[in-house]
Design a protein around this motif. Structure first.
Motif, PDB file in Angstrom:
ATOM      1  N   LYS A 145      17.658-121.227  41.356  1.00  0.00           N
ATOM      2  CA  LYS A 145      16.903-120.262  42.160  1.00  0.00           C
ATOM      3  C   LYS A 145      15.668-119.768  41.410  1.00  0.00           C
ATOM      4  O   LYS A 145      14.599-119.572  41.991  1.00  0.00           O
ATOM      5  N   LYS A 146      15.846-119.554  40.094  1.00  0.00           N
ATOM      6  CA  LYS A 146      14.761-119.012  39.273  1.00  0.00           C
ATOM      7  C   LYS A 146      13.804-120.097  38.768  1.00  0.00           C
ATOM      8  O   LYS A 146      12.770-119.779  38.172  1.00  0.00           O
ATOM      9  N   SER A 147      14.142-121.357  38.971  1.00  0.00           N
ATOM     10  CA  SER A 147      13.340-122.447  38.407  1.00  0.00           C
ATOM     11  C   SER A 147      11.959-122.527  39.047  1.00  0.00           C
ATOM     12  O   SER A 147      11.751-122.150  40.203  1.00  0.00           O
ATOM     13  N   HIS A 148      11.005-123.060  38.265  1.00  0.00           N
ATOM     14  CA  HIS A 148       9.630-123.222  38.744  1.00  0.00           C
ATOM     15  C   HIS A 148       9.579-124.432  39.678  1.00  0.00           C
ATOM     16  O   HIS A 148       9.862-125.553  39.279  1.00  0.00           O
ATOM     17  N   CYS A 149       9.221-124.177  40.946  1.00  0.00           N
ATOM     18  CA  CYS A 149       9.209-125.256  41.948  1.00  0.00           C
ATOM     19  C   CYS A 149       8.206-124.886  43.034  1.00  0.00           C
ATOM     20  O   CYS A 149       8.574-124.555  44.164  1.00  0.00           O
ATOM     21  N   ALA A 150       6.933-124.945  42.674  1.00  0.00           N
ATOM     22  CA  ALA A 150       5.881-124.512  43.595  1.00  0.00           C
ATOM     23  C   ALA A 150       5.806-125.433  44.822  1.00  0.00           C
ATOM     24  O   ALA A 150       5.929-126.650  44.688  1.00  0.00           O
ATOM     25  N   PRO A 151       5.608-124.867  46.017  1.00  0.00           N
ATOM     26  CA  PRO A 151       5.505-125.683  47.234  1.00  0.00           C
ATOM     27  C   PRO A 151       4.390-126.721  47.129  1.00  0.00           C
ATOM     28  O   PRO A 151       3.297-126.433  46.613  1.00  0.00           O
ATOM     29  N   LYS A 152       4.677-127.926  47.583  1.00  0.00           N
ATOM     30  CA  LYS A 152       3.714-129.042  47.671  1.00  0.00           C
ATOM     31  C   LYS A 152       3.229-129.566  46.317  1.00  0.00           C
ATOM     32  O   LYS A 152       2.434-130.484  46.260  1.00  0.00           O
ATOM     33  N   GLU A 153       3.728-128.978  45.207  1.00  0.00           N
ATOM     34  CA  GLU A 153       3.320-129.441  43.871  1.00  0.00           C
ATOM     35  C   GLU A 153       4.402-130.333  43.272  1.00  0.00           C
ATOM     36  O   GLU A 153       5.515-129.882  43.021  1.00  0.00           O
ATOM     37  N   VAL A 154       4.043-131.585  43.018  1.00  0.00           N
ATOM     38  CA  VAL A 154       4.987-132.557  42.465  1.00  0.00           C
ATOM     39  C   VAL A 154       4.828-132.683  40.953  1.00  0.00           C
ATOM     40  O   VAL A 154       5.809-132.764  40.215  1.00  0.00           O
ATOM     41  N   GLU A 155       3.594-132.678  40.493  1.00  0.00           N
ATOM     42  CA  GLU A 155       3.312-132.848  39.074  1.00  0.00           C
ATOM     43  C   GLU A 155       3.844-131.662  38.269  1.00  0.00           C
ATOM     44  O   GLU A 155       3.561-130.515  38.588  1.00  0.00           O
ATOM     45  N   GLY A 156       4.639-131.949  37.242  1.00  0.00           N
ATOM     46  CA  GLY A 156       5.179-130.899  36.386  1.00  0.00           C
ATOM     47  C   GLY A 156       6.299-130.103  37.018  1.00  0.00           C
ATOM     48  O   GLY A 156       6.734-129.087  36.471  1.00  0.00           O
ATOM     49  N   LYS A 203      18.682-126.546  46.938  1.00  0.00           N
ATOM     50  CA  LYS A 203      20.055-126.576  47.454  1.00  0.00           C
ATOM     51  C   LYS A 203      20.666-127.963  47.293  1.00  0.00           C
ATOM     52  O   LYS A 203      21.831-128.110  46.918  1.00  0.00           O
ATOM     53  N   GLY A 204      19.862-128.992  47.552  1.00  0.00           N
ATOM     54  CA  GLY A 204      20.336-130.362  47.377  1.00  0.00           C
ATOM     55  C   GLY A 204      20.659-130.673  45.930  1.00  0.00           C
ATOM     56  O   GLY A 204      21.680-131.301  45.623  1.00  0.00           O
ATOM     57  N   VAL A 205      19.791-130.208  45.025  1.00  0.00           N
ATOM     58  CA  VAL A 205      20.023-130.431  43.596  1.00  0.00           C
ATOM     59  C   VAL A 205      21.263-129.660  43.141  1.00  0.00           C
ATOM     60  O   VAL A 205      22.077-130.175  42.368  1.00  0.00           O
ATOM     61  N   GLU A 206      21.405-128.440  43.630  1.00  0.00           N
ATOM     62  CA  GLU A 206      22.564-127.617  43.259  1.00  0.00           C
ATOM     63  C   GLU A 206      23.876-128.322  43.612  1.00  0.00           C
ATOM     64  O   GLU A 206      24.791-128.412  42.777  1.00  0.00           O
ATOM     65  N   GLU A 207      23.970-128.848  44.837  1.00  0.00           N
ATOM     66  CA  GLU A 207      25.207-129.506  45.266  1.00  0.00           C
ATOM     67  C   GLU A 207      25.464-130.793  44.479  1.00  0.00           C
ATOM     68  O   GLU A 207      26.586-131.064  44.041  1.00  0.00           O
TER      69      GLU A 207
END
Length: 416
Positions: free
Chosen positions: A251-262, A324-328
């Motif tokens: 939940k706290k991880s960096h995962c900006a919308p539409k940004e794939v790089e990094g 959510k997919g990664v969590e499961e």
């Protein structure tokens, strides 16, 4: 789960399996010539038992599975002396327990992804690195490697401080020598090891040893961005973290919308979840399921990382659904590791010995004339040495004792 070894592979097919998903291969001709001789490629992967292994360790585990399927002879080096040489990160008696913890954890990791471990060889660095032949070879190698080259080689691996210890210069020389003393054709590691691999390739022939091939995995970004590190709890998920902790960290991880790089979450899918799914599939096809709510289109299954990245960039896949997919998927992978731990009393005991809980000692306040401020000393032993607060020999006395026998006893697990 598909078979660990794949019979009837041609040399080209074995080579493709050995080198799949790697970022770089140095001297591939060495690998091809060994395979052309119709003999197993001998390869080793080393890990220094310092901080607790995290989920990033799934990445090299997948490659160990590939090596075994290709018929390679694989050695896992538990580099306990290297762990100590890396800026005095732990006293030797701790490193001894950590080496055992790493062995138990690596075996649990491999079992979790369906890889039989019978054909793996585990070896402690201290079991041969204290021998006369090895030490003499270390002297010989040190006579042809400059201080500049040794420091450069370890720059991305050994912890860098203002006043580097000599141990950090010895570290890359020993890693190079391990190739000879383990009798391998190739060494495998992360791309951060490249400068050490280059030092080995350039200098081992200078003391009469053959050059080896080197295989490098890409580095997986951490959940907070940047390199995934055992020393940064915000960047990684521990292999024994509970389901709730995994959920909260994602939940706290960096995962900006539409940004794939990094994006560390997408990188985890690319380098961990897809490859493990491919291992489990008889046809070698990986799949990743996003359990999306029906009002947003329902669950979606991706069969390639390219397809997933495209949807993410176009905002068809949201950060929340991806997490959510990664969590499961991750909790399914971690479940058998947690069970191994809970059912193994040795595993529990070694964990407590390797990573003892910090004991917080309350200090009495000292009365001072003036502001009354007393600065707290939060420096580690290594930092105190680097900053000149204590002498290196004082730190070493605590870590290894005052004699060579003290150090050898601690590596042998005889410490009080």
């Amino acid at each position: 789960m598909a078979s660990t070894t794949t019979p009837g592979l041609t040399p080209d097919e074995r080579y493709n399996l050995i080198t799949s998903n790697l970022q770089e291969v140095l001297k591939p001709n060495i690998i091809k010539s060994v395979l052309a001789e119709n003999r197993p490629l001998k390869i080793y992967w080393g890990t220094a038992p310092t901080g607790r292994p995290h989920c990033g360790y799934f990445v090299p585990m997948v490659k160990l599975a590939h090596f075994l399927r290709a018929g390679c002879e694989v050695t896992v080096l538990l580099a306990d002396i290297h762990a100590f040489l890396d800026n005095l990160k732990a006293p030797l008696e701790l490193v001894t327990h950590r080496a055992r913890y790493y062995e138990l954890m690596i075996k649990a990791l491999l079992r979790a992804i369906g890889v039989p471990i019978e054909k793996l060889r585990f070896i402690l660095g201290s079991s041969y690195q204290q021998g006369a032949a090895y030490v003499m070879d270390l002297f010989r190698l040190s006579s042809i490697v400059t201080e500049h080259d040794a420091k450069k080689a370890g720059a991305e691996v050994v912890k860098q401080v203002a006043s580097p210890l000599l141990s950090g210069l010895i570290y890359p020389l020993m890693q190079a020598l391990d190739e000879e003393h383990l009798g391998v054709d190739a060494q495998f590691g992360g791309v951060d090891q490249r400068k050490i691999f280059t030092l080995a390739a350039e200098n081992l022939p200078g003391i009469g040893f053959k050059e080896r091939a080197h295989l490098m995995n890409p580095m997986v970004p951490g959940l907070a961005g940047g390199k995934m590190s055992a020393s940064d709890p915000n960047s990684k998920i521990d292999l024994l973290d509970s389901e709730e902790v995994v959920k909260n960290k994602l939940k706290k991880s960096h995962c900006a919308p539409k940004e794939v790089e990094g994006n560390g979450v997408i990188s985890f899918v690319e380098y961990v979840l897809f490859p493990i799914a491919e291992l489990a599939d008889e046809q070698g096809v990986g799949r990743f399921v996003v359990p999306r709510d029906e009002k947003w289109g329902g669950p979606v299954t991706y069969s390639s990382i390219v397809e997933l990245k495209k949807d993410y960039e176009e905002d068809k896949l949201s950060p929340m659904d991806l997490k959510k997919g990664v969590e499961e998927a991750l909790n399914k992978l971690l479940d058998p590791i947690r069970k191994d731990y809970e059912q193994d009393e040795e595993f529990k005991k070694v964990t407590e010995l390797a990573y003892p809980a910090e004991v917080k000692v309350k200090k009495k306040k000292e009365k001072k004339i003036g502001t009354g401020y007393v600065p707290k000393d939060k420096k580690t032993t290594a930092e105190k040495v680097a900053d000149g607060d204590i002498k290196p020999q004082e730190a070493v006395e605590v870590a290894v004792g005052t004699s060579a026998k003290d150090a050898q006893d601690k590596f042998a697990g005889k410490a009080e």
